[in-house]
Design a protein around this motif. Structure first.
Motif, PDB file in Angstrom:
ATOM      1  N   LEU A 171      12.229 -21.840 -51.075  1.00  0.00           N
ATOM      2  CA  LEU A 171      13.131 -22.867 -50.529  1.00  0.00           C
ATOM      3  C   LEU A 171      14.596 -22.459 -50.651  1.00  0.00           C
ATOM      4  O   LEU A 171      15.448 -22.964 -49.915  1.00  0.00           O
ATOM      5  CB  LEU A 171      12.909 -24.188 -51.274  1.00  0.00           C
ATOM      6  N   SER A 172      14.905 -21.554 -51.587  1.00  0.00           N
ATOM      7  CA  SER A 172      16.296 -21.134 -51.769  1.00  0.00           C
ATOM      8  C   SER A 172      16.775 -20.179 -50.681  1.00  0.00           C
ATOM      9  O   SER A 172      17.984 -20.006 -50.501  1.00  0.00           O
ATOM     10  CB  SER A 172      16.460 -20.456 -53.140  1.00  0.00           C
ATOM     11  N   LEU A 173      15.847 -19.563 -49.947  1.00  0.00           N
ATOM     12  CA  LEU A 173      16.231 -18.546 -48.961  1.00  0.00           C
ATOM     13  C   LEU A 173      17.188 -19.091 -47.891  1.00  0.00           C
ATOM     14  O   LEU A 173      18.252 -18.503 -47.666  1.00  0.00           O
ATOM     15  CB  LEU A 173      14.973 -17.945 -48.312  1.00  0.00           C
ATOM     16  N   ALA A 236      20.188 -12.146 -57.274  1.00  0.00           N
ATOM     17  CA  ALA A 236      19.527 -10.944 -56.765  1.00  0.00           C
ATOM     18  C   ALA A 236      18.964 -11.193 -55.365  1.00  0.00           C
ATOM     19  O   ALA A 236      19.099 -10.350 -54.465  1.00  0.00           O
ATOM     20  CB  ALA A 236      18.419 -10.515 -57.716  1.00  0.00           C
ATOM     21  N   ILE A 237      18.335 -12.349 -55.168  1.00  0.00           N
ATOM     22  CA  ILE A 237      17.831 -12.700 -53.832  1.00  0.00           C
ATOM     23  C   ILE A 237      18.969 -12.734 -52.825  1.00  0.00           C
ATOM     24  O   ILE A 237      18.855 -12.236 -51.692  1.00  0.00           O
ATOM     25  CB  ILE A 237      17.108 -14.060 -53.873  1.00  0.00           C
ATOM     26  N   PHE A 238      20.104 -13.296 -53.253  1.00  0.00           N
ATOM     27  CA  PHE A 238      21.281 -13.397 -52.389  1.00  0.00           C
ATOM     28  C   PHE A 238      21.742 -12.018 -51.925  1.00  0.00           C
ATOM     29  O   PHE A 238      21.982 -11.778 -50.738  1.00  0.00           O
ATOM     30  CB  PHE A 238      22.390 -14.108 -53.166  1.00  0.00           C
ATOM     31  N   PRO A 248      16.467 -15.881 -43.016  1.00  0.00           N
ATOM     32  CA  PRO A 248      15.169 -16.553 -42.867  1.00  0.00           C
ATOM     33  C   PRO A 248      15.228 -17.684 -41.859  1.00  0.00           C
ATOM     34  O   PRO A 248      16.240 -18.384 -41.736  1.00  0.00           O
ATOM     35  CB  PRO A 248      14.896 -17.084 -44.279  1.00  0.00           C
ATOM     36  N   ASN A 249      14.164 -17.836 -41.141  1.00  0.00           N
ATOM     37  CA  ASN A 249      14.047 -18.927 -40.177  1.00  0.00           C
ATOM     38  C   ASN A 249      12.766 -19.695 -40.492  1.00  0.00           C
ATOM     39  O   ASN A 249      11.712 -19.445 -39.893  1.00  0.00           O
ATOM     40  CB  ASN A 249      14.024 -18.370 -38.751  1.00  0.00           C
ATOM     41  N   VAL A 253       9.083 -28.219 -40.548  1.00  0.00           N
ATOM     42  CA  VAL A 253       7.782 -28.723 -40.989  1.00  0.00           C
ATOM     43  C   VAL A 253       7.280 -27.908 -42.179  1.00  0.00           C
ATOM     44  O   VAL A 253       6.738 -28.454 -43.147  1.00  0.00           O
ATOM     45  CB  VAL A 253       6.768 -28.671 -39.825  1.00  0.00           C
ATOM     46  N   VAL A 254       7.478 -26.584 -42.112  1.00  0.00           N
ATOM     47  CA  VAL A 254       7.027 -25.704 -43.200  1.00  0.00           C
ATOM     48  C   VAL A 254       7.817 -25.992 -44.469  1.00  0.00           C
ATOM     49  O   VAL A 254       7.256 -26.035 -45.572  1.00  0.00           O
ATOM     50  CB  VAL A 254       7.174 -24.224 -42.786  1.00  0.00           C
ATOM     51  N   LYS A 255       9.152 -26.196 -44.331  1.00  0.00           N
ATOM     52  CA  LYS A 255       9.971 -26.504 -45.508  1.00  0.00           C
ATOM     53  C   LYS A 255       9.534 -27.804 -46.164  1.00  0.00           C
ATOM     54  O   LYS A 255       9.460 -27.897 -47.399  1.00  0.00           O
ATOM     55  CB  LYS A 255      11.454 -26.569 -45.112  1.00  0.00           C
TER      56      LYS A 255
END
Length: 286
Positions: A171-173, A236-238, A248-249, A253-255
């Motif tokens: 969710l952070s992406l 690190a992800i950032f 990311p897209n 609905v997925v989120k």
């Protein structure tokens, strides 16, 4: 970037992920000494990192931000050695990066000098030496190397095996992507270098404990390291997203589905042994 209620929800999920994963919540939340000398300064580390980012990207009030940072650093260093080492190393890493990149390091250099002064007072305080005389296995280098390596491995396993934390990471992406594009932050740091720096930082945290006491790190140290690990994890992800130019897209609905699964993971993280006790997987459900 986000509205207040969106920011509140994001903060809530990150906080729940932290409280759900720490090995011993009683030593962080309910034990007064642990709450003051471990949880408070670790929370201030988050504020320290925020002001450090503002110092780097703000064109105004730099002197005031520097004073705030020095004051917060004084409190952090005065509470415990783990947070002291973390803020000092993070400041040094950024200072070194900016120096190699031929950027202005004036304010960071002043902050680093102040941190080193605070660290010297902390390290050479007579009470530290008196305390270490109570541990017969203190200053055993080989033992400290072994224990700190095991502790770093345990810390990674604690996070990687937790479903709710991995879902929060997903969710952070989009959140981190919005931040990167909003402030036009595109540092190109190699992922291998990021992993190496993170590993060395957390190795040094656990090494300080094992070397000074000659014992494995107590659970309250893991509680402290957990929040610091989360800071580095999302950072690190950032940077990895910036290195690969990954945006990311994730469909709405997925989120929403991930959010629902994450909440279920938080609340219903337990199972019943037939004819036995209820076994909890997380702290939130307990």
């Amino acid at each position: 970037i986000y509205s207040w209620h969106e920011s509140l929800i994001i903060s809530l999920f990150v906080s729940l992920a932290y409280f759900n994963i720490i090995p011993n919540p009683s030593e962080t939340i309910y034990w007064m000494t642990g709450s003051i000398f471990y949880f408070l300064p670790t929370s201030l580390v988050c504020l320290f990192c925020l002001l450090l980012i503002r110092l780097e990207h703000s064109q105004q009030s730099k002197n005031r931000l520097l004073l705030y940072l020095i004051f917060i650093a004084l409190i952090i260093v005065g509470c415990n050695e783990i947070d002291m080492i973390f803020v000092t190393e993070i400041t040094f890493i950024i200072l070194l990066y900016k120096w190699i990149s031929n950027q202005n390091i004036r304010y960071l250099f002043i902050l680093f000098i102040a941190l080193m002064m605070f660290c010297c007072v902390e390290i050479f305080a007579p009470g530290n030496y008196m305390r270490m005389t109570n541990f017969p296995n203190a200053h055993n280098v080989f033992y400290a190397l072994k224990e700190s390596s095991i502790s770093v491995l345990k810390l990674h396993v604690i996070f990687i095996r937790d479903t709710s934390f991995l879902l929060v990471s997903v969710l952070s992406l989009p959140v981190l992507s919005v931040i990167r594009n909003k402030f036009n932050i595109h540092y190109r740091l190699h992922p291998a270098l990021i992993v190496l720096i993170m590993t060395l930082v957390f190795f040094s945290l656990f090494f300080a404990v094992s070397f000074s006491t000659g014992m494995p790190s107590p659970l309250r140290i893991y509680n402290t390291a957990a929040l610091l690990f989360m800071i580095c994890w999302f950072l690190a992800i950032f940077y990895i997203m910036g290195y690969y130019q990954f945006t990311p897209n994730i469909p709405g609905v997925v989120k929403r589905l991930i959010v629902v699964v994450c909440i279920i993971s938080f609340v219903f993280g337990f199972y019943k042994i037939p004819g036995g006790d209820i076994v909890f997987n997380g702290n939130v459900s307990r």
